[in-house]
Design a protein around this motif. Sequence first.
Motif, PDB file in Angstrom:
ATOM      1  N   GLY A 146       0.885  -1.313   0.059  1.00  0.00           N
ATOM      2  CA  GLY A 146      -0.120  -0.142   0.006  1.00  0.00           C
ATOM      3  C   GLY A 146       1.005   1.097   0.006  1.00  0.00           C
ATOM      4  N   PHE A 147       0.492   2.007   0.882  1.00  0.00           N
ATOM      5  CA  PHE A 147       0.870   3.436   1.097  1.00  0.00           C
ATOM      6  C   PHE A 147       1.677   3.775   2.610  1.00  0.00           C
ATOM      7  N   ALA A 148       2.421   4.589   2.777  1.00  0.00           N
ATOM      8  CA  ALA A 148       3.051   4.890   3.971  1.00  0.00           C
ATOM      9  C   ALA A 148       1.674   5.473   4.947  1.00  0.00           C
ATOM     10  N   HIS A 149       2.048   5.018   6.287  1.00  0.00           N
ATOM     11  CA  HIS A 149       1.207   5.511   7.083  1.00  0.00           C
ATOM     12  C   HIS A 149       1.179   7.406   7.376  1.00  0.00           C
ATOM     13  N   PRO A 150       0.066   7.660   7.619  1.00  0.00           N
ATOM     14  CA  PRO A 150      -0.085   9.282   7.792  1.00  0.00           C
ATOM     15  C   PRO A 150       1.415   9.887   8.395  1.00  0.00           C
ATOM     16  N   GLY A 151       1.999  10.847   7.743  1.00  0.00           N
ATOM     17  CA  GLY A 151       3.214  11.418   8.323  1.00  0.00           C
ATOM     18  C   GLY A 151       4.177  10.993   7.755  1.00  0.00           C
ATOM     19  N   ALA A 152       4.254  10.186   6.917  1.00  0.00           N
ATOM     20  CA  ALA A 152       5.156   9.257   6.249  1.00  0.00           C
ATOM     21  C   ALA A 152       5.061   9.277   4.638  1.00  0.00           C
ATOM     22  N   GLU A 153       6.016   9.068   3.752  1.00  0.00           N
ATOM     23  CA  GLU A 153       5.912   8.757   2.331  1.00  0.00           C
ATOM     24  C   GLU A 153       7.004   7.704   1.820  1.00  0.00           C
ATOM     25  N   MET A 154       6.652   6.763   0.965  1.00  0.00           N
ATOM     26  CA  MET A 154       7.545   5.892   0.247  1.00  0.00           C
ATOM     27  C   MET A 154       7.654   6.305  -0.980  1.00  0.00           C
ATOM     28  N   THR A 155       8.963   6.571  -1.660  1.00  0.00           N
ATOM     29  CA  THR A 155       8.805   6.830  -2.927  1.00  0.00           C
ATOM     30  C   THR A 155      10.096   5.740  -3.394  1.00  0.00           C
ATOM     31  N   LEU A 156       9.944   5.559  -4.674  1.00  0.00           N
ATOM     32  CA  LEU A 156      11.054   4.735  -5.364  1.00  0.00           C
ATOM     33  C   LEU A 156      11.701   5.455  -6.084  1.00  0.00           C
ATOM     34  N   ALA A 173      17.248   8.433 -10.010  1.00  0.00           N
ATOM     35  CA  ALA A 173      15.897   8.922 -10.488  1.00  0.00           C
ATOM     36  C   ALA A 173      14.688   8.355 -10.068  1.00  0.00           C
ATOM     37  N   PRO A 174      13.650   9.201  -9.986  1.00  0.00           N
ATOM     38  CA  PRO A 174      12.516   8.642  -9.442  1.00  0.00           C
ATOM     39  C   PRO A 174      11.733   7.540 -10.397  1.00  0.00           C
ATOM     40  N   VAL A 175      11.272   6.420  -9.699  1.00  0.00           N
ATOM     41  CA  VAL A 175      10.459   5.781 -10.582  1.00  0.00           C
ATOM     42  C   VAL A 175       9.088   5.742 -10.265  1.00  0.00           C
ATOM     43  N   THR A 176       8.449   6.178 -11.440  1.00  0.00           N
ATOM     44  CA  THR A 176       6.731   6.502 -11.244  1.00  0.00           C
ATOM     45  C   THR A 176       6.003   5.664 -12.058  1.00  0.00           C
ATOM     46  N   GLU A 177       6.653   4.919 -13.182  1.00  0.00           N
ATOM     47  CA  GLU A 177       5.807   4.250 -14.168  1.00  0.00           C
ATOM     48  C   GLU A 177       5.379   2.814 -13.439  1.00  0.00           C
ATOM     49  N   PRO A 178       4.088   2.399 -13.629  1.00  0.00           N
ATOM     50  CA  PRO A 178       3.559   1.160 -13.138  1.00  0.00           C
ATOM     51  C   PRO A 178       4.465   0.127 -13.533  1.00  0.00           C
ATOM     52  N   GLY A 179       4.781  -1.074 -12.615  1.00  0.00           N
ATOM     53  CA  GLY A 179       5.578  -2.050 -13.045  1.00  0.00           C
ATOM     54  C   GLY A 179       6.858  -1.981 -13.053  1.00  0.00           C
ATOM     55  N   ALA A 180       7.488  -0.722 -12.876  1.00  0.00           N
ATOM     56  CA  ALA A 180       9.233  -0.410 -12.877  1.00  0.00           C
ATOM     57  C   ALA A 180       9.624  -0.618 -11.602  1.00  0.00           C
ATOM     58  N   ASP A 181      10.882  -1.450 -11.409  1.00  0.00           N
ATOM     59  CA  ASP A 181      11.398  -1.554 -10.228  1.00  0.00           C
ATOM     60  C   ASP A 181      12.191  -0.217  -9.735  1.00  0.00           C
ATOM     61  N   ASN A 213      -2.761   2.166  -9.140  1.00  0.00           N
ATOM     62  CA  ASN A 213      -3.173   3.209  -8.420  1.00  0.00           C
ATOM     63  C   ASN A 213      -2.158   3.774  -7.380  1.00  0.00           C
ATOM     64  N   GLY A 214      -0.741   3.541  -8.009  1.00  0.00           N
ATOM     65  CA  GLY A 214       0.216   4.119  -7.120  1.00  0.00           C
ATOM     66  C   GLY A 214       0.623   3.117  -5.860  1.00  0.00           C
ATOM     67  N   GLU A 215      -0.037   2.166  -5.563  1.00  0.00           N
ATOM     68  CA  GLU A 215       0.110   1.313  -4.406  1.00  0.00           C
ATOM     69  C   GLU A 215       1.464   0.461  -4.818  1.00  0.00           C
ATOM     70  N   LEU A 216       2.190   0.033  -3.685  1.00  0.00           N
ATOM     71  CA  LEU A 216       3.602  -0.705  -3.715  1.00  0.00           C
ATOM     72  C   LEU A 216       3.479  -2.125  -3.596  1.00  0.00           C
ATOM     73  N   TYR A 217       4.269  -2.664  -4.340  1.00  0.00           N
ATOM     74  CA  TYR A 217       4.361  -4.407  -4.357  1.00  0.00           C
ATOM     75  C   TYR A 217       5.934  -4.684  -3.943  1.00  0.00           C
ATOM     76  N   LEU A 218       6.235  -5.389  -2.978  1.00  0.00           N
ATOM     77  CA  LEU A 218       7.626  -5.960  -2.724  1.00  0.00           C
ATOM     78  C   LEU A 218       8.188  -6.872  -3.748  1.00  0.00           C
ATOM     79  N   VAL A 219       9.414  -6.641  -4.255  1.00  0.00           N
ATOM     80  CA  VAL A 219      10.045  -7.585  -5.283  1.00  0.00           C
ATOM     81  C   VAL A 219      11.116  -8.525  -4.556  1.00  0.00           C
ATOM     82  N   GLY A 220      11.705  -7.746  -3.527  1.00  0.00           N
ATOM     83  CA  GLY A 220      12.827  -8.236  -3.113  1.00  0.00           C
ATOM     84  C   GLY A 220      14.009  -7.369  -2.340  1.00  0.00           C
ATOM     85  N   ARG A 221      15.284  -7.871  -2.066  1.00  0.00           N
ATOM     86  CA  ARG A 221      15.996  -7.064  -1.307  1.00  0.00           C
ATOM     87  C   ARG A 221      17.240  -6.555  -2.194  1.00  0.00           C
TER      88      ARG A 221
END
Length: 558
Positions: free
Chosen positions: A341-351, A357-365, A415-423
């Motif tokens: 999903g998304f970070a809790h209120p008061g926080a933000e997760m970005t890729l 460089a920011p990763v904004t396209e769906p499906g990109a790691d 919809n902007g939500e995140l999915y873990l891929v790995g480490r």
Amino acid sequence: MGREIFMRGHNWTERLHEFLLLGAKLTPEKPAVVEYQGNETGFLSYRQLQDRVVGYAKTLDELGLDVGDRVILEADTSASSIAAFLACSSRGLPFVPVSPETPAKRLQSILDTIRPSFYLQADDGRRDGIPEQVGTGRFGGSGVTIERAAAPRVRHRREIVGADPAYVVFTSGTTGRPKGVVMSHRGILAFYRGMLQHGIVGPESRVATTAPLQFDFSLLDIGLALGSGATIAPVPRSLLRWPRRFVKFLRDAEVTQVNGAPSIWRPVLRHEPAQLAELGEQIRGVLYSGESFPLPELRHLQELLPEARIVNCYGSTESIACSFTDVPRPLPEDMERMSIGFAHPGAEMTLFDDDGAPVTEPGADGQIHLRSSSLFTAYWGDPAATDQALVLDPGAPESGQTVFRTGDIATRGENGELYLVGRADSMVKIRGNRVELGEVERKAAEFAGVASVSAVLIPKEGADPVLALFVVLTPEAQKGGPFDEMGLCAFCMEDLPGYMAPQEIHVLDELPVTPNGKIDRPALREISEAAAGAGRVTAVKPASAEAAAPTSDRSGRP
């Protein structure tokens, strides 16, 4: 007394003990902690908890410790251990939780790193051999007993401020030594406030916590319960090995919310599903964290607990957690992985990608970077590791703002939500505990006859993943007869907790590598799978109860 009253009351709190003891002002006679007393459950009210904190703090104050002096707290989660760390908080003493099962060598490494002034353990603790320069004492229902006074100190501080360390939690480290995560009062309170915005529990809830005290997930549970004016119910560690007794505790303690790693549910789902189903109306919520929840088991849990809101909690010790995502009910049949999903209120997760460089396209790691007021301060005594994790915001480095580079790789959904891929590194989670494979490898490499070694977590369908070691022997060891796999396992457990002990050992002529010279971990997994298919796996079974898989207690044996 409603949840909104607690939320407003927290606005003035600046330190951990103030936040968690607000119930003593608003609902003093309400149960704060429910726990087993003999074979029955009893409780400590918020007023009684505060009285115990005040009593402990008075004794600690007499030691002459200064704000910032560290106190080791060796105990399982209980009313008294909660009172002990709140007493430390009230005196400005960062507490360092450790387990009674911590191996002596690992504890010594923590002592060498943190240089504590005082060592507290529960009345029934069995630890001895604490260095003479460290004061020692015990705590329980009758108060704190000083066994050996702390070395004389000079007090330089008068006030406890929000930026001061509240605690230091040690996790597995890439250098082969445990790594101390420093969290300030301001940081932990920022996390609690963000978490409570999700309304996961209310003042009438009873929250079962299954995490050991030295695992930061226990602090999440305690903050969720006491911060909501609810009741915390620590599950005795011994009961987690017996599904029937675990379910009985949930029933007897009238638990409405159960928190823990997904692995706590597997034995219950296999051996006692009918008993769990009987609690279908009582248990209204489940929160899990630390590892992914196999979807078939998650569907089974939803069937047995039809009224429960199930929440997927994602995060790291460096921020406690950073997202809380409701699990869809029912789970879609075509779902392959759970969103964080998304970070809790008061926080933000970005890729961000490897070039920043920011990763904004769906499906990109991209690697998750966390912006939050609840970030840890540093790794104790390790500025190089701190600088690797707390980095200038790649999106605006000129601002001077630091963000947490988590090391987790994720993709963004439609919809902007995140999915873990790995480490991005070799960190894995075993039964909810963070493990650096490098620490396991470094210990195993010290064993006689081992030339090189690689540790890999092997997924197992419908079961916990298995920690496997792949070993190449020295020429001398190759000529010396069969390799002692059990001896290697025992050697590892001298320093490492049970969950870090190897469960499979494979002796190879050489370790496979990728074209760029790195260990080929997928190839090692294939070797393990092939050996299992051919019945050639050498399994080693840790003697530690912490590492042993829970089993059914139908026989009634203890």
